[in-house]
Structure formats: C-alpha cells, structure tokens
Motif scaffolding. Structure first.
Motif, mmCIF file in Angstrom:
data_model
loop_
_atom_site.group_PDB
_atom_site.id
_atom_site.type_symbol
_atom_site.label_atom_id
_atom_site.label_comp_id
_atom_site.label_asym_id
_atom_site.label_seq_id
_atom_site.Cartn_x
_atom_site.Cartn_y
_atom_site.Cartn_z
ATOM 1 N N THR A 1 0.859 -1.188 0.000
ATOM 2 C CA THR A 1 0.000 0.000 0.000
ATOM 3 C C THR A 1 0.894 1.236 0.000
ATOM 4 O OG1 THR A 1 -0.101 0.229 2.404
ATOM 5 C CG2 THR A 1 -1.701 -1.282 1.373
ATOM 6 N N ARG A 2 0.283 2.382 0.173
ATOM 7 C CA ARG A 2 1.029 3.642 0.262
ATOM 8 C C ARG A 2 1.055 4.151 1.701
ATOM 9 N NH1 ARG A 2 -1.401 7.579 -3.752
ATOM 10 N NH2 ARG A 2 0.396 8.781 -3.128
ATOM 11 N N ILE A 3 1.000 3.243 2.663
ATOM 12 C CA ILE A 3 1.007 3.630 4.075
ATOM 13 C C ILE A 3 2.371 4.178 4.482
ATOM 14 C CG2 ILE A 3 1.702 1.357 4.973
ATOM 15 C CD1 ILE A 3 -0.286 1.907 7.331
ATOM 16 N N PHE A 4 2.342 5.113 5.376
ATOM 17 C CA PHE A 4 3.546 5.594 6.047
ATOM 18 C C PHE A 4 3.328 5.251 7.513
ATOM 19 C CE2 PHE A 4 7.178 8.602 5.511
ATOM 20 C CZ PHE A 4 7.652 8.533 6.812
ATOM 21 N N LEU A 5 3.859 4.123 7.944
ATOM 22 C CA LEU A 5 3.666 3.625 9.304
ATOM 23 C C LEU A 5 4.811 4.108 10.183
ATOM 24 C CD1 LEU A 5 2.137 1.808 11.312
ATOM 25 C CD2 LEU A 5 3.542 -0.099 10.487
ATOM 26 N N ILE A 6 4.449 4.725 11.291
ATOM 27 C CA ILE A 6 5.430 5.205 12.257
ATOM 28 C C ILE A 6 5.173 4.501 13.578
ATOM 29 C CG2 ILE A 6 6.311 7.182 13.550
ATOM 30 C CD1 ILE A 6 5.230 8.975 11.241
ATOM 31 N N LEU A 7 6.202 3.876 14.118
ATOM 32 C CA LEU A 7 6.144 3.339 15.471
ATOM 33 C C LEU A 7 7.041 4.215 16.325
ATOM 34 C CD1 LEU A 7 6.501 -0.513 14.870
ATOM 35 C CD2 LEU A 7 4.426 0.873 14.910
ATOM 36 N N SER A 8 6.492 4.705 17.420
ATOM 37 C CA SER A 8 7.229 5.623 18.276
ATOM 38 C C SER A 8 7.220 5.103 19.698
ATOM 39 C CB SER A 8 6.568 7.000 18.216
ATOM 40 O OG SER A 8 7.148 7.881 19.133
ATOM 41 N N GLY A 9 8.313 5.386 20.431
ATOM 42 C CA GLY A 9 8.346 4.957 21.809
ATOM 43 C C GLY A 9 9.398 5.652 22.641
ATOM 44 N N SER A 10 9.089 5.777 23.928
ATOM 45 C CA SER A 10 10.002 6.412 24.879
ATOM 46 C C SER A 10 10.887 5.410 25.597
ATOM 47 C CB SER A 10 9.213 7.192 25.934
ATOM 48 O OG SER A 10 8.481 8.214 25.316
ATOM 49 N N SER A 11 10.529 4.157 25.550
ATOM 50 C CA SER A 11 11.348 3.127 26.175
ATOM 51 C C SER A 11 12.438 2.729 25.178
ATOM 52 C CB SER A 11 10.497 1.921 26.554
ATOM 53 O OG SER A 11 11.326 0.891 27.038
ATOM 54 N N ILE A 12 13.584 3.389 25.302
ATOM 55 C CA ILE A 12 14.661 3.179 24.335
ATOM 56 C C ILE A 12 15.079 1.718 24.309
ATOM 57 C CG2 ILE A 12 17.063 3.764 23.762
ATOM 58 C CD1 ILE A 12 16.473 6.577 24.888
ATOM 59 N N GLY A 13 15.228 1.108 25.482
ATOM 60 C CA GLY A 13 15.628 -0.298 25.553
ATOM 61 C C GLY A 13 14.645 -1.208 24.845
ATOM 62 N N MET A 14 13.366 -1.004 25.083
ATOM 63 C CA MET A 14 12.346 -1.828 24.447
ATOM 64 C C MET A 14 12.336 -1.613 22.933
ATOM 65 S SD MET A 14 8.878 -3.503 24.842
ATOM 66 C CE MET A 14 8.531 -3.258 26.497
ATOM 67 N N MET A 15 12.446 -0.379 22.501
ATOM 68 C CA MET A 15 12.442 -0.107 21.059
ATOM 69 C C MET A 15 13.656 -0.744 20.394
ATOM 70 S SD MET A 15 9.655 1.499 20.315
ATOM 71 C CE MET A 15 9.892 2.283 18.719
ATOM 72 N N GLU A 16 14.817 -0.665 21.036
ATOM 73 C CA GLU A 16 16.021 -1.267 20.450
ATOM 74 C C GLU A 16 15.960 -2.787 20.487
ATOM 75 O OE1 GLU A 16 19.221 2.340 21.166
ATOM 76 O OE2 GLU A 16 19.166 0.706 22.638
ATOM 77 N N ASP A 17 15.508 -3.354 21.606
ATOM 78 C CA ASP A 17 15.490 -4.813 21.756
ATOM 79 C C ASP A 17 14.343 -5.488 21.012
ATOM 80 O OD1 ASP A 17 17.676 -4.532 23.394
ATOM 81 O OD2 ASP A 17 16.560 -4.793 25.271
ATOM 82 N N GLU A 18 13.150 -4.884 21.060
ATOM 83 C CA GLU A 18 11.963 -5.552 20.527
ATOM 84 C C GLU A 18 11.591 -5.126 19.110
ATOM 85 O OE1 GLU A 18 10.613 -8.021 22.046
ATOM 86 O OE2 GLU A 18 11.563 -7.793 24.005
ATOM 87 N N VAL A 19 12.017 -3.943 18.677
ATOM 88 C CA VAL A 19 11.610 -3.436 17.371
ATOM 89 C C VAL A 19 12.777 -3.382 16.385
ATOM 90 C CG1 VAL A 19 10.561 -1.483 16.153
ATOM 91 C CG2 VAL A 19 9.732 -2.116 18.423
ATOM 92 N N LEU A 20 13.922 -2.902 16.844
ATOM 93 C CA LEU A 20 15.045 -2.675 15.938
ATOM 94 C C LEU A 20 16.053 -3.824 15.855
ATOM 95 C CD1 LEU A 20 15.737 1.023 16.979
ATOM 96 C CD2 LEU A 20 14.695 0.247 14.850
ATOM 97 N N SER A 21 16.111 -4.677 16.854
ATOM 98 C CA SER A 21 17.171 -5.692 16.913
ATOM 99 C C SER A 21 16.965 -6.800 15.881
ATOM 100 C CB SER A 21 17.259 -6.301 18.314
ATOM 101 O OG SER A 21 16.253 -7.284 18.495
ATOM 102 N N TYR A 22 18.029 -7.496 15.626
ATOM 103 C CA TYR A 22 18.021 -8.614 14.677
ATOM 104 C C TYR A 22 17.027 -9.694 15.104
ATOM 105 C CZ TYR A 22 19.722 -12.465 11.820
ATOM 106 O OH TYR A 22 19.800 -13.513 10.941
ATOM 107 N N ARG A 23 16.833 -9.855 16.407
ATOM 108 C CA ARG A 23 15.907 -10.876 16.928
ATOM 109 C C ARG A 23 14.438 -10.518 16.701
ATOM 110 N NH1 ARG A 23 17.901 -9.473 21.848
ATOM 111 N NH2 ARG A 23 15.756 -9.435 22.527
ATOM 112 N N SER A 24 14.156 -9.269 16.439
ATOM 113 C CA SER A 24 12.776 -8.817 16.320
ATOM 114 C C SER A 24 12.123 -9.332 15.044
ATOM 115 C CB SER A 24 12.730 -7.286 16.294
ATOM 116 O OG SER A 24 11.417 -6.841 16.001
ATOM 117 N N PRO A 25 10.855 -9.722 15.120
ATOM 118 C CA PRO A 25 10.125 -10.082 13.897
ATOM 119 C C PRO A 25 10.058 -8.922 12.898
ATOM 120 C CG PRO A 25 8.895 -10.774 15.838
ATOM 121 C CD PRO A 25 10.044 -9.934 16.329
ATOM 122 N N LEU A 26 10.229 -7.694 13.376
ATOM 123 C CA LEU A 26 10.143 -6.524 12.496
ATOM 124 C C LEU A 26 11.487 -6.148 11.873
ATOM 125 C CD1 LEU A 26 7.749 -4.335 14.667
ATOM 126 C CD2 LEU A 26 7.185 -5.820 12.723
#
Length: 185
Positions: free
Chosen positions: A116-141
């Motif tokens: 689609t033409r979606i622009f999806l933004i995920l935002s968060g203040s928990s830096i550790g959670m964002m790095e570990d759960e969203v950005l890391s190699y282990r993350s499904p994302l």
C-alpha cells in the motif's frame, strides 16, 4: 511524500519532542496518530477502533470494535487507497501487553501493508524496548523499517542560538536540560 510504503521508527527519552514531531508531520499530510495508553489488550483494541471510527467516519467499527490485532491491520489495509500516515505513539505499551503484536504486524506488513502507500510510524520512549523488541536482529520486524530516528535532547550549543542571550540560555538549560518545553520562546 513518495508512492511506496514506509515503515519508520522514532524513539528517544520522554519529553524530547517525538509526539510533537509526529503531530507536525501529520498536520502537513494526511494521517492519524494513536497515542497508546497502558491497559489490557481489549482496552487497546478499543482505542484503535475509536480512532479509526472517527478518522474514517465509520460508526460501524466504532460500535463493533476489533476482536484482534489481525482485525485491526486487515481493516486498515482495506481502507488504504491513498497515501496515509499511521503513527502508533508509545508502541512499547502494546508490546508490553501482548508481545505477539510484533509478529502480527510483521505478517500484515509482509503480506499486505507494504504493497500500500502507508507511512507507518512506530514511536516509543522506552529506548531499551524499542532497540530490543523493534530494531534488533531478533525482532520479527527486523529488516522492514525504511528509516529510523533516535531523537535526542538538545545540547547547550544548540539551545544558545534560540535565545541569543547567553545568560537566558544558561537559565533555561539549567532548568529544562535539553528537553524542549513548548513555551520556551
């Protein structure tokens, strides 16, 4: 904005301006920011139903709601005909309540949303959670984001030109640090 899908991550400590940055981006384009609050999965699904109902002028979804995260992303994909920004602010609250949201979002991104033409933004203040759960190699994302921004507080040399008065800049920086209060100037 381009014609392809975008999956952008914005993270940084609290009060650094992530939400305001997203709000300004949405003001200049067409989109919706959903500020997630802590609560049960059912409550969070109700938040999404209420926001989508209002934005898409769809009283049916407002009345009937969503029963799962799959139904949220299926509904969203079905409504996307033009460029649309969806910002999920404080995404870590969703992960904290239901970690499966990561693989569910991965599935819907891979199978429908990225077409689609979606622009999806995920935002968060928990830096550790964002790095570990969203950005890391282990993350499904992992490998799906098209961009990311770690928003940091201002440094003093960045605050000084705002005030153009050394003493005033020192006073504000001493009180607020590098966080940008909305009433600075």
């Amino acid at each position: 904005m381009g014609l392809r899908s975008e999956f952008f991550i914005i993270y940084g400590r609290r009060r650094v301006g992530k939400s305001e940055l997203i709000n300004e981006f949405i003001r200049q384009n067409k989109g919706l920011r959903i500020q997630v609050r802590e609560g049960s999965r059912k409550y969070q699904l109700e938040q999404f139903a209420e926001a989508f109902s209002e934005f898409f002028d769809d009283p049916f979804i407002g009345k009937n709601g969503f029963t799962s995260w799959d139904s949220v992303f299926e509904y969203l994909a079905s409504r996307l005909t033009n460029r649309f920004i969806l910002a999920i602010d404080e995404f870590p609250y969703l992960v904290k309540e239901d970690r499966s949201i990561l693989s569910i979002l991965q599935y819907h991104w891979d199978n429908r949303l990225r077409e689609t033409r979606i622009f999806l933004i995920l935002s968060g203040s928990s830096i550790g959670m964002m790095e570990d759960e969203v950005l890391s190699y282990r993350s499904p994302l992992f490998g799906r984001r098209t961009g990311q921004l770690l928003l940091r507080p201002f440094r003093f040399h960045e605050v000084l030109p705002i005030f153009q008065d050394f003493r005033k800049a020192v006073e504000y920086y001493a009180v607020y640090g590098g966080t940008p209060p909305i009433y600075w100037v």
